[in-house]
Enzyme design. Structure first.
Site, PDB file in Angstrom:
ATOM      1  N   HIS A  29      28.188 -48.908  65.488  1.00 26.43           N
ATOM      2  CA  HIS A  29      28.744 -48.585  64.168  1.00 26.43           C
ATOM      3  C   HIS A  29      29.896 -49.532  63.794  1.00 26.43           C
ATOM      4  CE1 HIS A  29      28.939 -45.977  60.714  1.00 26.43           C
ATOM      5  NE2 HIS A  29      30.240 -45.767  60.889  1.00 26.43           N
ATOM      6  N   SER A  39      31.084 -47.742  56.180  1.00 22.47           N
ATOM      7  CA  SER A  39      30.745 -46.401  56.632  1.00 22.47           C
ATOM      8  C   SER A  39      30.879 -45.383  55.485  1.00 22.47           C
ATOM      9  CB  SER A  39      31.627 -46.076  57.843  1.00 22.47           C
ATOM     10  OG  SER A  39      31.202 -44.912  58.482  1.00 22.47           O
ATOM     11  N   ASP A  48      23.395 -48.367  65.791  1.00 19.26           N
ATOM     12  CA  ASP A  48      24.389 -47.533  65.107  1.00 19.26           C
ATOM     13  C   ASP A  48      24.188 -46.069  65.510  1.00 19.26           C
ATOM     14  OD1 ASP A  48      26.002 -46.150  63.235  1.00 19.26           O
ATOM     15  OD2 ASP A  48      25.694 -47.707  61.732  1.00 19.26           O
TER      16      ASP A  48
END
Ligand code: MLT
Length: 211
Positions: A189, A108, A158
């Protein structure tokens, strides 16, 4: 004399002879400890260099500032990327790591700064695993990343990274001649166990080619 590494970080010494160091870069709200178990799972025995992001967003560590979700403060991102590159270089000296075998593993926000490191400091990273990453900034010049393997693990569901943005990052990296492997999962995610397994298999192949 090199400066002391300035990021709060953890260093897990190597237990094998591969010379590889995994540079683990956490997501928003995590810290230098959180990805160490992932690093150990991905490449057992490798050294792990795990810095904590220096920016705080409502108390949550990140590697660079953002203006809103998915909207980055590019000036800060570029400055933080140079700062992180300098940290890696000084840690290489400080801990006697092999500068030719630094492999980033980012999730991320950490994957986004890893992408930025690839684009702004070609040659610093020998390879990279980008879990849930997006285009960090618009490129003015295309770097040469020939011979740099990059695994991108993206997810169709996501909520934070639009799939077309992940595709665009893969395109940019390919244009820079990186050896991009973009893998899609029907997931959100959060990382799935299957992706960790795939990354482990990918890394062990990449590492064989390094030695
Ligand atoms: C970022 O800010 O880097 C991305 O939006 C991912 C995240 O939420 O950290």
């Amino acid at each position: 004399m090199s400066p002391e590494p300035e990021h709060t970080h953890r260093l897990v010494p190597a237990e094998d002879g591969s010379g590889v160091t995994l540079l683990t870069l956490h997501g928003t709200g995590a810290n230098e400890d959180d990805l160490v178990p992932l690093g150990k799972e991905l490449l057992p025995g490798a050294a792990i260099l795990s810095p904590r992001g220096k920016v705080l967003e409502n108390g949550m560590p990140r590697f660079f500032r953002r203006l809103a979700e998915g909207v980055f403060d590019e000036e800060d991102l570029v400055a933080r990327t140079h700062e992180l590159a300098a940290f890696v270089e000084s840690a290489v000296e400080e801990y006697g790591l092999d500068p030719a075998k630094i492999v980033a593993v980012g999730y991320s926000n950490g994957a986004n700064i890893a992408a930025s490191l690839l684009l702004l400091h070609p040659g610093l990273l020998r390879a990279a695993v980008l879990f849930r990453s997006m285009v960090p900034f618009e490129l003015e010049t295309t770097p040469d990343l020939a011979g740099t393997p990059v695994l991108m693990a993206a997810a169709t569901g996501d909520q934070i990274i639009p799939p077309d943005n992940a595709e665009r990052l893969a395109g940019l990296l390919k244009e820079a001649r990186a050896e991009v492997s973009l893998k899609w999962k029907q997931a959100g995610h959060a990382l799935t166990y299957e992706e960790v397994e795939e990354a482990r298999a990918w890394l062990s192949e990449v590492i064989t080619d390094l030695s």
